[in-house]
Design a protein around this motif. Structure first.
Motif, PDB file in Angstrom:
ATOM      1  N   LEU A  23       0.823  -1.204   0.000  1.00 53.20           N
ATOM      2  CA  LEU A  23       0.000   0.000   0.000  1.00 53.20           C
ATOM      3  C   LEU A  23       0.861   1.260   0.000  1.00 53.20           C
ATOM      4  O   LEU A  23       0.978   1.951   1.017  1.00 53.20           O
ATOM      5  CB  LEU A  23      -0.947   0.033   1.213  1.00 53.20           C
ATOM      6  N   PRO A  24       1.492   1.587  -1.114  1.00 54.23           N
ATOM      7  CA  PRO A  24       2.318   2.806  -1.163  1.00 54.23           C
ATOM      8  C   PRO A  24       1.499   4.039  -0.805  1.00 54.23           C
ATOM      9  O   PRO A  24       0.416   4.257  -1.345  1.00 54.23           O
ATOM     10  CB  PRO A  24       2.776   2.843  -2.627  1.00 54.23           C
ATOM     11  N   LEU A  25       2.032   4.838   0.094  1.00 51.15           N
ATOM     12  CA  LEU A  25       1.306   6.021   0.579  1.00 51.15           C
ATOM     13  C   LEU A  25       1.664   7.282  -0.188  1.00 51.15           C
ATOM     14  O   LEU A  25       1.035   8.319   0.016  1.00 51.15           O
ATOM     15  CB  LEU A  25       1.611   6.220   2.068  1.00 51.15           C
ATOM     16  N   THR A  26       2.682   7.221  -1.046  1.00 52.69           N
ATOM     17  CA  THR A  26       3.113   8.414  -1.769  1.00 52.69           C
ATOM     18  C   THR A  26       3.208   8.126  -3.258  1.00 52.69           C
ATOM     19  O   THR A  26       3.439   6.982  -3.682  1.00 52.69           O
ATOM     20  CB  THR A  26       4.478   8.912  -1.269  1.00 52.69           C
ATOM     21  N   ALA A  27       3.045   9.172  -4.047  1.00 51.67           N
ATOM     22  CA  ALA A  27       3.182   9.082  -5.497  1.00 51.67           C
ATOM     23  C   ALA A  27       3.703  10.419  -6.008  1.00 51.67           C
ATOM     24  O   ALA A  27       3.722  11.418  -5.276  1.00 51.67           O
ATOM     25  CB  ALA A  27       1.851   8.726  -6.147  1.00 51.67           C
ATOM     26  N   VAL A  28       4.108  10.429  -7.267  1.00 52.39           N
ATOM     27  CA  VAL A  28       4.633  11.634  -7.903  1.00 52.39           C
ATOM     28  C   VAL A  28       3.616  12.152  -8.908  1.00 52.39           C
ATOM     29  O   VAL A  28       3.128  11.399  -9.759  1.00 52.39           O
ATOM     30  CB  VAL A  28       5.971  11.348  -8.604  1.00 52.39           C
TER      31      VAL A  28
END
Length: 329
Positions: free
Chosen positions: A81-86
């Motif tokens: 569950l990645p909490l960050t994105a670009v």
């Protein structure tokens, strides 16, 4: 077929052409796990089974299980569950947990490819579960091998730590990637940068070998970053045994009281992280960090995540006499 397995008959859909070895006993929980693991289950010796299924074994009502054909992994990025994105338009780092419901809805309406998973640069889609947890996922059919499985407890501790630090005016980032001078990659659960001070907080909920603690900590050391481990209290005893062995204590012989800080790692600090709550349901009041007090790491004081994070950023941790990791505030 046993009565408790009769309800599972509809999902025993197909039989692989080869005949597998029988499982002597399969209870309903084993059967459910088999189904969840993409297994094909069949019961021989039952008159209602299709005629093209193989003949019954000498023993009646034997449950067989074999792995089915390998199916494509329609998953996100390894269940972390990645909490960050670009954001592709301007390179901005977007944090899923720090957005309002309106902002999240607006982002979901944006065209595909508007956001990328940070480490892999795969196109991201926005997801939210029933508990309200938001995250970024890779599109179906794509996966990111850099991500590792995690848990609600891990996500909760990460978010709580970084939010407390920011409220206190500390520059803190979540899922911060970095590289050693030799090019080895690392990613800090929580990263603190205050002038020349750089600290990584690693939340370790699952079991991990002591060698792995050392290996990952060495990456931070080479990068000029101090690392602090929060280790699940259930596994802290094994971590302590690793420290004792690393400090030259012979664990094959019964020994006397631990002295001279042998229970502490000489290389990096680690503290027990306790979850006094049902599994998967962490709350502010139920999560505690145990810190060791001067002069020699005893007694112990329990702190909430907010207190721990802020005090750590203000220099509460001291390596006394080069042996004891003690809390001075």
């Amino acid at each position: 077929m046993p009565a408790h397995l009769a309800s599972c008959r509809p999902i025993a859909a197909a039989w692989c052409r080869r005949r597998p070895a029988p499982l002597d006993r399969v209870d309903v929980h084993q059967l459910r796990r088999a189904i969840a693991g993409n297994l094909v289950v069949a019961s021989c010796g039952c008159r209602s089974m299709p005629a093209h299924w193989p003949a019954a074994d000498d023993r009646q009502n034997v449950v067989y299980a074999t792995k089915s054909r390998k199916m494509p992994k329609y998953n996100h990025t390894g269940d972390r569950l990645p909490l960050t994105a670009v954001r592709t338009s301007n390179g901005e780092i977007v944090e899923a947990f720090d957005l309002t419901a309106e902002q999240w809805s607006t982002m979901k309406a944006e065209p595909p490819g508007s956001y990328l998973i940070r480490r892999s640069r795969l196109p991201a889609i926005l997801k939210q579960n029933l508990r309200g947890t938001r995250w970024f996922a890779a599109r179906p059919g794509e996966s990111d091998s850099s991500w590792k499985p995690t848990s609600p407890e891990h996500e909760f501790a990460q978010i709580r730590l970084v939010k407390a630090l920011r409220v206190a005016g500390v520059n803190a980032r979540i899922e911060e990637p970095g590289d050693t001078p030799a090019g080895e990659k690392w990613e800090a659960d929580v990263y603190i940068e205050d002038g020349s001070r750089k600290i990584a907080i690693e939340v370790q909920v699952s079991q991990q070998t002591f060698d792995e603690y050392v290996r990952r900590s060495e990456k931070y050391r080479q990068s000029g970053v101090k690392v602090v481990w929060l280790v699940n209290n259930r596994h802290f005893r094994n971590f302590t045994l690793g420290c004792l062995a690393d400090n030259g204590r012979d664990l094959s012989r019964p020994g006397g009281p631990v002295k001279n800080g042998e229970q502490f790692s000489r290389h990096f600090p680690a503290f027990p992280l306790t979850f006094k709550c049902p599994k998967g349901q962490p709350t502010d009041d139920a999560v505690r960090v145990s810190v060791f007090l001067p002069p020699e790491g005893w007694p112990v004081r329990e702190l909430c995540l907010d207190e721990f994070a802020v005090a750590l950023a203000k220099g509460a941790l001291t390596h006394a006499k080069g042996k004891f990791w003690v809390w001075t505030k």
